[in-house]
Design an enzyme around this catalytic site. Structure first.
Site, short mmCIF file in Angstrom:
data_model
loop_
_atom_site.label_atom_id
_atom_site.label_comp_id
_atom_site.label_asym_id
_atom_site.label_seq_id
_atom_site.Cartn_x
_atom_site.Cartn_y
_atom_site.Cartn_z
N ASP A 178 -6.92 -8.06 -2.71
CA ASP A 178 -6.25 -7.41 -1.59
C ASP A 178 -5.34 -8.40 -0.86
O ASP A 178 -5.79 -9.46 -0.41
CB ASP A 178 -7.30 -6.84 -0.62
CG ASP A 178 -6.73 -5.78 0.29
OD1 ASP A 178 -5.61 -5.98 0.80
OD2 ASP A 178 -7.39 -4.75 0.49
N GLU A 210 -26.50 -0.81 -5.16
CA GLU A 210 -26.90 0.05 -4.05
C GLU A 210 -27.44 1.31 -4.72
O GLU A 210 -26.66 2.12 -5.24
CB GLU A 210 -25.72 0.38 -3.14
CG GLU A 210 -26.13 1.24 -1.95
CD GLU A 210 -24.94 1.66 -1.09
OE1 GLU A 210 -25.10 1.78 0.13
OE2 GLU A 210 -23.85 1.89 -1.65
N GLU A 250 -7.79 -4.19 -4.04
CA GLU A 250 -6.77 -3.53 -3.23
C GLU A 250 -7.20 -2.15 -2.72
O GLU A 250 -7.72 -1.32 -3.47
CB GLU A 250 -5.49 -3.36 -4.03
CG GLU A 250 -4.58 -4.59 -3.98
CD GLU A 250 -3.83 -4.73 -2.66
OE1 GLU A 250 -4.13 -4.00 -1.69
OE2 GLU A 250 -2.93 -5.58 -2.60
N THR A 251 -6.99 -1.96 -1.43
CA THR A 251 -7.28 -0.68 -0.79
C THR A 251 -6.21 -0.42 0.26
O THR A 251 -5.42 -1.31 0.58
CB THR A 251 -8.68 -0.71 -0.15
OG1 THR A 251 -9.03 0.60 0.29
CG2 THR A 251 -8.73 -1.66 1.03
N ASP A 303 -21.35 -0.53 -5.06
CA ASP A 303 -21.47 0.51 -4.06
C ASP A 303 -21.88 1.84 -4.70
O ASP A 303 -21.36 2.22 -5.76
CB ASP A 303 -20.11 0.66 -3.36
CG ASP A 303 -20.11 1.71 -2.28
OD1 ASP A 303 -20.79 1.50 -1.27
OD2 ASP A 303 -19.43 2.74 -2.45
N ASP A 319 -23.57 -1.61 6.63
CA ASP A 319 -23.70 -0.17 6.78
C ASP A 319 -24.90 0.14 7.67
O ASP A 319 -26.01 0.28 7.19
CB ASP A 319 -23.90 0.42 5.37
CG ASP A 319 -23.69 1.92 5.34
OD1 ASP A 319 -23.37 2.49 6.39
OD2 ASP A 319 -23.84 2.50 4.26
N ASN A 327 -4.90 -0.56 3.53
CA ASN A 327 -5.14 -1.08 4.87
C ASN A 327 -3.89 -1.71 5.50
O ASN A 327 -3.97 -2.34 6.55
CB ASN A 327 -6.32 -2.07 4.89
CG ASN A 327 -6.10 -3.28 4.00
OD1 ASN A 327 -4.97 -3.67 3.73
ND2 ASN A 327 -7.19 -3.87 3.53
N ASP A 364 0.83 -1.20 0.00
CA ASP A 364 0.00 0.00 0.00
C ASP A 364 0.87 1.26 0.00
O ASP A 364 2.06 1.20 0.32
CB ASP A 364 -0.89 0.03 1.25
CG ASP A 364 -2.02 -0.98 1.18
OD1 ASP A 364 -2.22 -1.58 0.11
OD2 ASP A 364 -2.68 -1.18 2.22
#
Length: 766
Positions: free
Chosen positions: A283, A447, A253-254, A399, A522, A256, A152
């Site tokens: 990820d 969503e 991938e984010t 999302d 959420d 974190n 990251d």
């Protein structure tokens, strides 16, 4: 996703619209880094319509070392830049193992100067120019099509986010040594098993976080807890529960890597993962094998484990914004993170304000991804196809999906489901949805909202899309928890129980396009929805602190009575399983998981936010109830209609398969349906017309606080009414939902049955 701040941004702190048609072929430009058939050469390709120079920088290790080669790319057709590198050249540069790489770019706001070197300002004109360009050669860029990333931007050994920033204070800071690199994968033929072809109408969806699923599970080997491999080991449990589709929170991938830098703290944590850095790479945080290629192999092994149990794998994808975030300050248009998309082609990848100096934001976390632009659309479609075709994914939940219906690229937002050129319709064209009766295809779930403009679009999506039904959620919550406050009518309830025809029928969709949820990641857990009067997000670790979170939750603690709270949870789960549409439950809700009223735990990578597998007797009883209700739903196709509850016989007569009753046994009428002072409703489904072994199913729902007497209708020829379940507290315990053949006789047509206050009764005619 709501109220999720941009963790990376916080830590690191009229151009003409393209008229080129979106590509009709998936991955037509073959972008990314790919070996040839003999693996003797790698071709690198990247897209940019505004760059004037792009260089490929190669590295022999992931971090902490300088580049070993610097190779200019050649611009070709369709604004695709490319170069080919032989293995011999790699070896000569000192690369004998994994190939790590990134890009440096120059453009109109920073033209190329042959004297430039790392950390230099030579050639600089502006951080952002009048056309919205934000090129900066001091920032090593992630390839948007990289198949895996090395690490990251922020890691435990590098917490300096300013390395990736533009602006007067940071533009000459060079990020190359420490920046994430793409990893070139050679590909494999690893099996993902036999994909389920089940119709979406027959699914029960289980939404869960990969890490949270097993981190607290002592039955999983310690090395595999919180990983893809560990998740695969829970496939048998989910099958035993009756789950047919597991939906994972974001696995692309984010940022974190820094989640655990400060132990027992939420400092800069990004547990949920709704800030994507790369749309192709699984990820690494969720892999027990984090060596190059390891996350991809392990993800595919997990998919196979679920497929072997007949369970679909769906993933939550975030194409409305990215992990690059927005401006560091609302008053500063110069300082933005330049990590990947923004440094390659800012105006192509992001919707910009009218002056092209800032990002337009309907997400609340930095700026809209430019989903109407062909280049950005190509990335969306190509990455979805990769997860489907290579990694074995069966469906996607999108999302803030209203952003994918945007038809405006500069200075505005406009959702238009009819626009053939929006991302929603292109996805349907190029990744065909699963047919109504089952078969090959993908399950597409939206969503259906974002922030501002005309972004609230429940029921407003085009053909091919299913949606999280926010109206179902809110109507049932208000009915259960706001008696005397919210004027919910029996007509509103009937509409939701029968598949929300008001939302889905007129635009050609069906009951199963309604994903019926009461809770999700959420917001409150199912238990907390009925045990909390308001959110409490300021708790100390491990239940907080968290910021944001919805204030209007339609929740109630049932007077603080634990037995009533459990009953309310049984009601909610039962009604979801008895409604036309596709039920979704959130991980741990089958065992009354609680977060002690925290309704926005996006930053809690903690034992409290991981699923608990040590249940007390009340939790075990509720899990048995959930398992029983799921089994009942699966046993009766009448509860899973392909169409709304009516059909036409050979003589053109409308055959009603569902009838509504007042408590006195008479048929409901418009006056009763429209009266907010009526809170009890019952319905009978004629199973014989729907291929069901049950001649009739009868459900009575009493939303009043006191007992209501229901007169039972006709159960079918030579049939009597037998009780499947009664959610009232007297029935709480083991075996509350009776298995087929063991249901208890309770009466015949005209018999009376008293349903307790806030109770649900389910009968079957046999």
């Amino acid at each position: 996703m709501r109220f999720v701040r941009n963790v990376l941004c916080a830590a690191l702190c009229g151009v003409a619209l393209s008229t080129a048609p979106a590509s009709a072929a998936i991955d037509a430009s073959q972008l990314g880094a790919k070996y040839n058939a003999s693996r003797s050469r790698i071709t690198f390709k990247v897209s940019s319509s505004r760059a004037t120079r792009i260089e490929l920088w190669l590295y022999s290790s992931a971090s902490g070392t300088s580049e070993v080669a610097r190779i200019p790319l050649t611009r070709g057709d369709g604004d695709v830049w490319s170069t080919a590198v032989s293995r011999a050249r790699l070896a000569a540069a000192g690369i004998s193992g994994p190939v790590y790489y990134g890009y440096r770019t120059w453009g109109p706001n920073w033209p190329y100067d042959a004297g430039w070197s790392k950390g230099s300002g030579l050639g600089f004109v502006s951080d952002v120019d009048a056309q919205g360009n934000r090129f900066n050669p001091n920032k090593l860029l992630i390839d948007p099509y990289a198949r895996e990333l090395s690490h990251d931007p922020l890691t435990p050994t590098n917490l300096d986010g300013t390395l990736y920033a533009s602006g007067p204070l940071h533009r000459t800071k060079d990020s190359g040594s420490l920046a994430p690199k793409g990893i070139v994968l050679a590909g494999d033929r690893q099996s993902v098993g036999t994909r389920p072809t089940r119709a979406f109408k027959d699914d029960v969806v289980y939404e869960v976080h990969v890490r949270g699923l097993t981190m607290n599970d002592s039955s999983i080997p310690a090395a595999y807890r919180g990983t893809y491999r560990g998740a695969g080991l829970k496939a048998a449990y989910l099958k035993s529960l009756g789950i047919t589709a597991v939906e994972f929170l974001p696995v692309q991938e984010t940022q974190n890597d820094t989640n655990d830098v400060v132990p027992d703290s939420t400092s800069d944590d990004n547990y949920w993962g709704y800030s994507t850095l790369n749309y192709f790479a699984p990820d690494r945080r969720y892999a027990s094998d984090r060596s190059p290629g390891g996350p991809t192999r392990e993800f595919k092994k997990m998919v196979k484990a679920f497929h072997d149990q007949g369970i679909k794998v769906m993933i939550d994808v975030v194409y409305n914004h990215t992990g690059e975030g927005g401006a560091w300050s609302s008053a500063d248009t110069a300082t933005y993170n330049v990590l990947s998309f923004r440094g390659l082609d800012n105006a192509a990848y992001y919707t910009l304000t009218s002056d092209l100096q800032s990002t337009w934001d309907n997400t609340g976390v930095g700026g809209n991804f430019n989903t109407h632009n062909p280049i950005a659309q190509n990335l969306i479609v190509d990455s979805l196809a990769y997860w489907r075709d290579t990694l074995g994914v069966d469906g996607f939940r999108f999302d803030l999906a209203s952003v994918l219906g945007n038809t405006c690229e500069v200075g505005c937002f406009n959702f238009d489901k009819m626009a053939s050129g929006n991302a929603l319709n292109r996805i349907v064209r190029e990744l065909p949805p699963r047919p109504a009766g089952g078969g090959t295809g993908v399950d597409l779930v939206a969503e259906p909202w974002a922030i501002g403009g005309n972004s609230y679009q429940v029921g407003g999506f085009p053909s091919g899309w299913s949606e999280w039904n926010g109206s179902y959620r809110d109507t049932l919550r208000q009915s259960q928890n706001q008696l005397g406050v919210a004027p919910i009518t029996t007509g509103q309830l009937a509409t939701r129980f029968a598949g929300s025809a008001d939302l889905f029928e007129n635009n050609g969709r069906k009951p199963w396009n309604s994903v019926n949820l009461l809770v999700a990641h959420d917001g409150f857990t199912l238990r907390d929805l009925y045990a909390c009067n308001s959110k409490n997000n300021s708790q100390p670790w491990p239940h907080g602190p968290s910021d944001g979170g919805e204030d209007n939750n339609h929740s109630w603690d049932q007077g603080g009575v634990a037995a009533e709270q459990r009953k309310a949870a049984r009601n909610g789960l039962a009604l979801a399983m008895l409604s036309a549409g596709v039920p979704m439950i959130s991980g741990g809700d089958e065992s009354l998981r609680s977060l002690q009223c925290n309704n926005n735990p996006y930053n809690l990578d903690s034992s409290a936010n991981w699923l608990n597998w040590q249940w007390n007797s009340d939790q075990a009883n509720f899990q048995a109830f959930a398992k029983g209700m799921i089994a009942f739903r699966k046993a009766h196709p009448a509860l899973r209609p392909l169409d709304f509850y009516s059909s036409v016989d050979n003589n053109g007569n409308v055959m009603e398969q569902l009838r509504w009753f007042k408590p006195d046994g008479s048929m409901s009428d418009s006056a009763y349906f429209g009266d907010p002072d009526k809170r009890a409703i019952a319905w009978r489904i004629d199973g014989s017309e729907l291929g069901d072994s049950a001649a009739a199913i009868y459900v009575a729902y009493n939303a009043w606080s006191g007992e209501v007497n229901f007169t039972l209708p006709w159960p079918g020829p030579n049939r009597k009414w037998h009780r499947v379940t009664d959610t009232c507290t007297w029935a709480e315990g083991t075996g509350q939902v009776r298995a087929p053949g063991s249901e208890e006789f309770v009466g015949v047509e005209g018999s009376n049955y008293g349903v307790c206050g806030r109770g649900v009764l389910v009968l079957i005619g046999r």
